[in-house]
Design a protein around this motif. Structure first.
Motif, PDB file in Angstrom:
ATOM      1  N   PHE A  16       0.817  -1.212   0.000  1.00  9.30           N
ATOM      2  CA  PHE A  16       0.000   0.000   0.000  1.00  9.30           C
ATOM      3  C   PHE A  16       0.852   1.264   0.000  1.00  9.30           C
ATOM      4  O   PHE A  16       0.520   2.233  -0.689  1.00  9.30           O
ATOM      5  CB  PHE A  16      -0.958  -0.011   1.191  1.00  9.30           C
ATOM      6  CG  PHE A  16      -1.998  -1.076   1.071  1.00  9.30           C
ATOM      7  CD1 PHE A  16      -3.115  -0.882   0.278  1.00  9.30           C
ATOM      8  CD2 PHE A  16      -1.852  -2.283   1.716  1.00  9.30           C
ATOM      9  CE1 PHE A  16      -4.074  -1.872   0.135  1.00  9.30           C
ATOM     10  CE2 PHE A  16      -2.799  -3.286   1.585  1.00  9.30           C
ATOM     11  CZ  PHE A  16      -3.914  -3.084   0.797  1.00  9.30           C
ATOM     12  N   HIS A  63      -3.736   5.144   1.234  1.00  4.77           N
ATOM     13  CA  HIS A  63      -2.888   3.957   1.244  1.00  4.77           C
ATOM     14  C   HIS A  63      -1.548   4.230   1.929  1.00  4.77           C
ATOM     15  O   HIS A  63      -1.070   3.401   2.711  1.00  4.77           O
ATOM     16  CB  HIS A  63      -2.659   3.449  -0.173  1.00  4.77           C
ATOM     17  CG  HIS A  63      -3.840   2.708  -0.720  1.00  4.77           C
ATOM     18  ND1 HIS A  63      -3.775   1.972  -1.875  1.00  4.77           N
ATOM     19  CD2 HIS A  63      -5.112   2.578  -0.275  1.00  4.77           C
ATOM     20  CE1 HIS A  63      -4.949   1.416  -2.114  1.00  4.77           C
ATOM     21  NE2 HIS A  63      -5.782   1.797  -1.149  1.00  4.77           N
ATOM     22  N   MET A  87     -10.218  -1.006  -0.896  1.00  2.71           N
ATOM     23  CA  MET A  87      -9.912  -2.072  -1.852  1.00  2.71           C
ATOM     24  C   MET A  87     -11.022  -2.366  -2.877  1.00  2.71           C
ATOM     25  O   MET A  87     -10.707  -2.543  -4.055  1.00  2.71           O
ATOM     26  CB  MET A  87      -9.509  -3.349  -1.113  1.00  2.71           C
ATOM     27  CG  MET A  87      -8.135  -3.257  -0.469  1.00  2.71           C
ATOM     28  SD  MET A  87      -6.817  -2.922  -1.636  1.00  2.71           S
ATOM     29  CE  MET A  87      -6.711  -4.505  -2.456  1.00  2.71           C
ATOM     30  N   THR A  90     -10.964   0.227  -5.689  1.00  2.33           N
ATOM     31  CA  THR A  90      -9.674   0.120  -6.373  1.00  2.33           C
ATOM     32  C   THR A  90      -9.657  -1.113  -7.265  1.00  2.33           C
ATOM     33  O   THR A  90      -9.235  -1.058  -8.423  1.00  2.33           O
ATOM     34  CB  THR A  90      -8.529   0.030  -5.332  1.00  2.33           C
ATOM     35  OG1 THR A  90      -8.533   1.208  -4.536  1.00  2.33           O
ATOM     36  CG2 THR A  90      -7.180  -0.122  -5.999  1.00  2.33           C
ATOM     37  N   THR A  91     -10.126  -2.221  -6.736  1.00  2.00           N
ATOM     38  CA  THR A  91     -10.124  -3.480  -7.475  1.00  2.00           C
ATOM     39  C   THR A  91     -11.103  -3.442  -8.643  1.00  2.00           C
ATOM     40  O   THR A  91     -10.770  -3.855  -9.759  1.00  2.00           O
ATOM     41  CB  THR A  91     -10.463  -4.643  -6.524  1.00  2.00           C
ATOM     42  OG1 THR A  91      -9.510  -4.637  -5.453  1.00  2.00           O
ATOM     43  CG2 THR A  91     -10.420  -5.972  -7.235  1.00  2.00           C
ATOM     44  N   HIS A  95      -9.036  -3.608 -12.145  1.00  2.00           N
ATOM     45  CA  HIS A  95      -8.837  -4.971 -12.647  1.00  2.00           C
ATOM     46  C   HIS A  95     -10.133  -5.554 -13.205  1.00  2.00           C
ATOM     47  O   HIS A  95     -10.630  -6.570 -12.751  1.00  2.00           O
ATOM     48  CB  HIS A  95      -8.269  -5.859 -11.532  1.00  2.00           C
ATOM     49  CG  HIS A  95      -6.989  -5.334 -10.975  1.00  2.00           C
ATOM     50  ND1 HIS A  95      -5.842  -5.266 -11.730  1.00  2.00           N
ATOM     51  CD2 HIS A  95      -6.684  -4.814  -9.767  1.00  2.00           C
ATOM     52  CE1 HIS A  95      -4.878  -4.733 -10.992  1.00  2.00           C
ATOM     53  NE2 HIS A  95      -5.366  -4.447  -9.806  1.00  2.00           N
ATOM     54  N   HIS A 112      -4.909 -10.499 -10.651  1.00  2.00           N
ATOM     55  CA  HIS A 112      -4.806  -9.293  -9.820  1.00  2.00           C
ATOM     56  C   HIS A 112      -6.107  -9.029  -9.054  1.00  2.00           C
ATOM     57  O   HIS A 112      -6.073  -8.604  -7.900  1.00  2.00           O
ATOM     58  CB  HIS A 112      -4.411  -8.080 -10.667  1.00  2.00           C
ATOM     59  CG  HIS A 112      -2.985  -8.110 -11.072  1.00  2.00           C
ATOM     60  ND1 HIS A 112      -1.946  -8.004 -10.175  1.00  2.00           N
ATOM     61  CD2 HIS A 112      -2.407  -8.264 -12.295  1.00  2.00           C
ATOM     62  CE1 HIS A 112      -0.793  -8.070 -10.820  1.00  2.00           C
ATOM     63  NE2 HIS A 112      -1.050  -8.237 -12.105  1.00  2.00           N
ATOM     64  N   LYS A 115      -6.149 -11.531  -6.277  1.00  2.00           N
ATOM     65  CA  LYS A 115      -5.107 -11.154  -5.302  1.00  2.00           C
ATOM     66  C   LYS A 115      -5.631 -10.032  -4.406  1.00  2.00           C
ATOM     67  O   LYS A 115      -5.490 -10.079  -3.181  1.00  2.00           O
ATOM     68  CB  LYS A 115      -3.838 -10.703  -6.035  1.00  2.00           C
ATOM     69  CG  LYS A 115      -2.789 -10.084  -5.117  1.00  2.00           C
ATOM     70  CD  LYS A 115      -1.794  -9.233  -5.894  1.00  2.00           C
ATOM     71  CE  LYS A 115      -2.454  -8.221  -6.746  1.00  2.00           C
ATOM     72  NZ  LYS A 115      -2.244  -6.848  -6.564  1.00  2.00           N
ATOM     73  N   ASN A 116      -6.257  -9.044  -5.008  1.00  2.00           N
ATOM     74  CA  ASN A 116      -6.818  -7.945  -4.215  1.00  2.00           C
ATOM     75  C   ASN A 116      -7.932  -8.426  -3.300  1.00  2.00           C
ATOM     76  O   ASN A 116      -8.082  -7.943  -2.177  1.00  2.00           O
ATOM     77  CB  ASN A 116      -7.322  -6.829  -5.126  1.00  2.00           C
ATOM     78  CG  ASN A 116      -6.201  -5.966  -5.649  1.00  2.00           C
ATOM     79  OD1 ASN A 116      -5.029  -6.275  -5.467  1.00  2.00           O
ATOM     80  ND2 ASN A 116      -6.541  -4.897  -6.324  1.00  2.00           N
ATOM     81  N   ILE A 119      -6.168 -10.035  -0.389  1.00  2.00           N
ATOM     82  CA  ILE A 119      -5.581  -9.009   0.487  1.00  2.00           C
ATOM     83  C   ILE A 119      -6.676  -8.349   1.318  1.00  2.00           C
ATOM     84  O   ILE A 119      -6.491  -8.094   2.511  1.00  2.00           O
ATOM     85  CB  ILE A 119      -4.799  -7.967  -0.336  1.00  2.00           C
ATOM     86  CG1 ILE A 119      -3.541  -8.611  -0.929  1.00  2.00           C
ATOM     87  CG2 ILE A 119      -4.432  -6.743   0.504  1.00  2.00           C
ATOM     88  CD1 ILE A 119      -2.846  -7.760  -1.977  1.00  2.00           C
ATOM     89  N   THR A 120      -7.812  -8.087   0.703  1.00  2.00           N
ATOM     90  CA  THR A 120      -8.939  -7.497   1.439  1.00  2.00           C
ATOM     91  C   THR A 120      -9.371  -8.418   2.572  1.00  2.00           C
ATOM     92  O   THR A 120      -9.629  -7.968   3.685  1.00  2.00           O
ATOM     93  CB  THR A 120     -10.115  -7.190   0.499  1.00  2.00           C
ATOM     94  OG1 THR A 120      -9.652  -6.334  -0.544  1.00  2.00           O
ATOM     95  CG2 THR A 120     -11.259  -6.515   1.234  1.00  2.00           C
TER      96      THR A 120
END
Length: 158
Positions: A16, A63, A87, A90-91, A95, A112, A115-116, A119-120
Motif C-alpha cells: 500500500f 494507502h 480495496m 480500487t479493485t 482490474h 490481480h 489477489k486484491n 488481500i482485502t
C-alpha cells in the motif's frame, strides 16, 4: 508486539505504501481506470466536483497513511479497516478482467482481481487482531459493564 506482528504488518503495508506513493506521483495512468468510479460519484452527488485524478491521489494518500500506520503498529485495526474499505473500488476500477478481450490480459487481470480480494480478506481479519497487551474490545466492553454494575450495586448498598 509479537514477532509475527512485527514482520507481518510491514509486509502487507509495503504494498500500500509503495502503490500509494506511485499513485500520488503519477495519477494519470490510474485516472483513466478510475473514471467509472468518478462517474458513479458524479451521479450520486451531482453538486460535488469530482476528478478521477484527484480520486486516485486521495486513494493513494489513504494507502500511504494507513499503510504506514499499519506497518508501525499505530492504530493497526483502524488502519487495516481503512485499507480494506479502499480495496473494492480500487479493485473494481483497476482490474476489470471481464472487459478484457485478449485471453492473456484477461487471465492477468483476473489474477490481480483475486489477489486484491485475498488481500482485502487479510485486512478484514487484521481488523479483529487483538493487541496482545490489550484485551479484545468485546471483553473490555463487558468488563466496563460489570464494573458499572458493581458500582451501582455498591451505591445502592447491596
Amino acid at each position: 508486539m509479537t514477532l509475527l506482528r512485527v514482520v507481518a504488518r510491514p509486509m502487507i503495508a509495503s504494498l500500500f505504501v509503495y502503490g500509494g506513493i506511485s499513485a500520488i506521483r503519477s495519477p494519470k495512468v490510474r485516472a483513466q481506470r478510475a473514471e467509472p468510479v468518478a462517474d458513479l460519484i458524479r451521479k450520486a452527488a451531482p453538486q460535488t466536483p469530482v476528478d478521477a485524478a484527484t480520486l486516485v491521489r486521495v486513494n493513494g494518500a489513504i494507502h500511504v497513511g494507513a499503510g504506514l500506520a499499519l506497518a508501525t503498529g499505530r492504530v493497526p485495526r483502524l488502519s487495516a479497516a481503512a485499507l480494506a474499505i479502499t480495496m473494492p473500488p480500487t479493485t473494481l476500477s483497476g482490474h476489470r478482467f471481464w472487459e478484457e478481450t485478449d485471453p492473456a490480459a484477461r487471465a492477468n487481470q483476473k489474477v490481480h482481481f483475486l489477489k486484491n480480494l485475498a488481500i482485502t480478506g487479510g485486512l478484514l481479519l487484521s481488523t479483529l487482531d487483538p493487541d496482545p497487551q490489550k484485551k479484545f474490545i468485546a471483553r473490555r466492553a463487558k468488563d466496563k459493564v460489570v464494573e458499572a454494575s458493581e458500582t451501582v450495586q455498591a451505591q445502592l448498598g447491596r
